[in-house]
Write an enzyme that holds these catalytic residues in place. Structure first.
Site, PDB file in Angstrom:
ATOM      1  N   PRO A 180       0.821  -1.216   0.000  1.00  0.00           N
ATOM      2  CA  PRO A 180       0.000   0.000   0.000  1.00  0.00           C
ATOM      3  C   PRO A 180       0.855   1.266   0.000  1.00  0.00           C
ATOM      4  CG  PRO A 180       0.015  -1.002   2.188  1.00  0.00           C
ATOM      5  CD  PRO A 180       0.785  -1.931   1.283  1.00  0.00           C
ATOM      6  N   GLY A 181       0.438   2.235  -0.763  1.00  0.00           N
ATOM      7  CA  GLY A 181       1.097   3.537  -0.750  1.00  0.00           C
ATOM      8  C   GLY A 181       0.095   4.581  -0.308  1.00  0.00           C
ATOM      9  N   ARG A 182      -0.724   4.988  -1.265  1.00  0.00           N
ATOM     10  CA  ARG A 182      -1.726   6.030  -1.037  1.00  0.00           C
ATOM     11  C   ARG A 182      -2.610   5.750   0.189  1.00  0.00           C
ATOM     12  NH1 ARG A 182      -3.760   8.758  -5.558  1.00  0.00           N
ATOM     13  NH2 ARG A 182      -2.823   7.114  -6.772  1.00  0.00           N
ATOM     14  N   ARG A 222      -1.290  16.590  -9.035  1.00  0.00           N
ATOM     15  CA  ARG A 222      -2.286  15.600  -9.430  1.00  0.00           C
ATOM     16  C   ARG A 222      -3.485  16.179 -10.180  1.00  0.00           C
ATOM     17  NH1 ARG A 222      -4.874  12.951  -6.229  1.00  0.00           N
ATOM     18  NH2 ARG A 222      -4.972  11.030  -7.435  1.00  0.00           N
ATOM     19  N   TYR A 248      -3.813  14.383 -13.845  1.00  0.00           N
ATOM     20  CA  TYR A 248      -4.919  13.484 -14.169  1.00  0.00           C
ATOM     21  C   TYR A 248      -6.264  13.939 -13.646  1.00  0.00           C
ATOM     22  CZ  TYR A 248      -1.594  11.002 -10.978  1.00  0.00           C
ATOM     23  OH  TYR A 248      -0.621  10.660 -10.091  1.00  0.00           O
ATOM     24  N   CYS A 273       2.596  30.095 -13.698  1.00  0.00           N
ATOM     25  CA  CYS A 273       2.305  30.811 -14.935  1.00  0.00           C
ATOM     26  C   CYS A 273       1.680  29.909 -15.987  1.00  0.00           C
ATOM     27  CB  CYS A 273       3.574  31.455 -15.455  1.00  0.00           C
ATOM     28  SG  CYS A 273       4.233  32.625 -14.278  1.00  0.00           S
ATOM     29  N   GLU A 274       0.615  29.235 -15.618  1.00  0.00           N
ATOM     30  CA  GLU A 274      -0.141  28.420 -16.570  1.00  0.00           C
ATOM     31  C   GLU A 274      -1.607  28.514 -16.198  1.00  0.00           C
ATOM     32  OE1 GLU A 274       1.224  24.663 -17.646  1.00  0.00           O
ATOM     33  OE2 GLU A 274       3.319  25.298 -17.539  1.00  0.00           O
ATOM     34  N   TYR A 328       1.358  11.229  -3.027  1.00  0.00           N
ATOM     35  CA  TYR A 328       1.786  11.749  -4.331  1.00  0.00           C
ATOM     36  C   TYR A 328       1.715  13.270  -4.427  1.00  0.00           C
ATOM     37  CZ  TYR A 328       1.353   6.806  -5.245  1.00  0.00           C
ATOM     38  OH  TYR A 328       1.483   5.444  -5.160  1.00  0.00           O
TER      39      TYR A 328
HETATM   40  C1  PLP Z   1       2.776   2.746  -6.934  1.00  0.00           C
HETATM   41  C2  PLP Z   1       2.963   1.339  -6.581  1.00  0.00           C
HETATM   42  C3  PLP Z   1       2.369   0.826  -5.427  1.00  0.00           C
HETATM   43  C4  PLP Z   1       1.487   1.636  -4.519  1.00  0.00           C
HETATM   44  O1  PLP Z   1       0.319   2.032  -5.129  1.00  0.00           O
HETATM   45  P1  PLP Z   1      -0.825   2.757  -4.287  1.00  0.00           P
HETATM   46  O2  PLP Z   1      -1.928   2.909  -5.231  1.00  0.00           O
HETATM   47  O3  PLP Z   1      -0.273   4.049  -3.814  1.00  0.00           O
HETATM   48  O4  PLP Z   1      -1.176   1.854  -3.150  1.00  0.00           O
HETATM   49  C5  PLP Z   1       2.593  -0.494  -5.113  1.00  0.00           C
HETATM   50  N1  PLP Z   1       3.385  -1.278  -5.900  1.00  0.00           N
HETATM   51  C6  PLP Z   1       3.964  -0.811  -7.017  1.00  0.00           C
HETATM   52  C7  PLP Z   1       4.815  -1.705  -7.817  1.00  0.00           C
HETATM   53  C8  PLP Z   1       3.788   0.507  -7.400  1.00  0.00           C
HETATM   54  O5  PLP Z   1       4.349   0.956  -8.508  1.00  0.00           O
END
Ligand code: PLP
Length: 423
Positions: free
Chosen positions: A286-288, A323, A327, A352-353, A381
């Site tokens: 997990p990241g986000r 972001r 997107y 400046c956009e 992010y």
């Molecule tokens: C970006 C990424 C993640 C994390 O993604 P999230 O949507 O932020 O949870 C996990 N694994 C890989 C290989 C990634 O590139």
């Protein structure tokens, strides 16, 4: 101690509230005061929120999976040592997608064995650095990775590797962050993966631990995760590790209801049990979902202009949150000490956009120059894609906990902007 008179939506960090004067508090700190103390723009992180989510992930995997599991924070979502250190303290590993992220992770004190290297275009230098650091798994993304590893792993030594597959399952997300479809720059299609697995089996230097798939980011449905695991299992079911990637979405606006962490874990774990058995090691990245809702960004309003629209201009923008421009990501905003609506407006940055629009359809309560404006859910992010467009010094990261605030990444200075010039 401020009195909480109003709890906020799940978009805000856990524990955030409005006090009796209508001031937003994050991590127990009055956000309007923090703006005064630390300046704007700034990323404010509720430390307890990040820890709570890390524990929720760990608990879910420990409860639902009898075999070993390893939770790995996707460094790219918030790449600074303080965040990496916090998750390491909570027992998480991390994945890195570059030499720079590896340097941050090592500096943060993450156990190298719990660091895993990704990337679709790893250089010799990055792979050599990872090998010398004794990292856990290298995730093989392409045949060139294999060639490099065979050349760079010293004779007589072995390196653990996973094979990244694209299971041809596309989650419902923006094309820029969808990675599971067959026509992807990441990983091997299922047929190609079979050949790669055979090559690794035949190698003296590479030790195959298992398969990896990450099908995309900001996913709000669980079914694609299940289908990805099912597709992976067509490559065989006798692996030590199944790495199911990350991808759980977060709420950017109050009407969004992402799956709960426990439900996400259950969906992935049940699919792994069904296809690979219960004894396998499950890795999740997990990241986000670990950082997204744990932070807010604060800005100060510099100008309010009315023509066809009302334009509320703040002292940041696409340099601290790319972001919306990359997107079309949608955010909410409030005046930090005057929550409410009344003035439909465009919240725009200073760059400046014309495309430097943070929120195209904001609604603030009587915004005026000098106000502190807050955008929640900027932990994922935001900092990672920060840049120096227009010579903007990058914003600091401030950790907030129990009413105390500390800078963990300082604001850039004009001298920093000059630091690399060779003159
Ligand atoms: C970006 C990424 C993640 C994390 O993604 P999230 O949507 O932020 O949870 C996990 N694994 C890989 C290989 C990634 O590139």
């Amino acid at each position: 101690m401020a009195v909480a008179t109003q709890q906020l939506s799940h978009v805000y960090p856990r524990g955030s509230f409005l006090d009796d004067r209508g001031h937003l508090h994050v991590g127990g700190c009055d956000v309007t005061e923090l703006a005064h103390e630390f300046g704007t723009p700034a990323y404010l992180v509720a430390e307890d929120d990040l820890r709570a989510r890390a524990r929720e992930f760990k608990q879910a995997f420990a409860q639902l999976h009898p075999g070993p599991s390893q939770l790995v924070f996707a460094t790219k979502a918030f790449p600074c040592t303080a965040v990496l250190r916090l998750f390491a303290e909570e027992g998480l590993g991390c994945d890195v997608a570059s030499g720079g992220e590896l340097a941050l992770a090592l500096k943060a004190g993450v156990d190298p064995k719990k660091i895993h290297l990704h990337g679709n275009a790893k250089s010799d230098e990055e792979i050599a650095y990872a090998l010398a650091s004794g990292i856990g798994d290298v995730v093989v993304d392409n045949l060139d990775d294999l060639e490099k590893l065979e050349r760079l792993v010293p004779n007589g030594e072995t390196q653990a590797v996973q094979v990244r597959v694209t299971p041809d399952v596309a989650g419902d997300t923006h094309a820029a962050i969808s990675t599971g479809q067959a026509d992807s720059k990441f990983g091997f299609g299922l047929d190609a993966a079979r050949d790669v697995l055979a090559k690794i089996e035949a190698s003296d230097k590479l030790d195959l631990t298992g398969l990896h798939a990450h099908i995309g980011s900001q996913l709000l449905q669980l079914d694609p995760f299940r289908r990805a695991v099912e597709a992976m299992a067509t490559l065989g079911t006798e692996f030590r590790t199944v790495n199911v990637g990350g991808g759980l979405g977060v709420a950017y606006t109050r009407d969004q209801e992402p799956p709960r962490i426990a439900d996400y874990a259950r969906a992935k774990i049940e699919a792994v049990h069904e296809h690979f058995g219960t004894g396998v090691t499950i890795m999740d990245e997990p990241g986000r979902a670990l950082v997204g809702n744990g932070a807010v960004t604060i800005y100060r309003v510099q100008s309010v202009k009315r023509n066809v629209s009302t334009w509320v201009g703040v002292d940041g923008g696409m340099s601290d949150n790319l972001r919306p421009m990359l997107y079309g990501a949608v955010y909410e905003a409030e005046v930090a000490d005057r929550f409410g609506e009344g003035t439909p407006c465009k919240l725009v940055g200073k760059h400046c956009e014309s495309g430097d629009v943070i929120i195209a359809a904001a609604d603030l309560k009587d915004p005026r120059p000098g106000d502190v404006v807050v955008t929640p859910a900027t932990g994922g992010y935001g900092y990672s894609m920060a840049n120096n467009y227009n010579g903007q010094p990058r914003a600091p990261v401030v950790f907030c906990k129990d009413g105390d605030a500390r800078v963990v990444v300082r604001r850039e200075t004009y001298d920093d902007l000059l630091a690399r010039d060779v003159a």
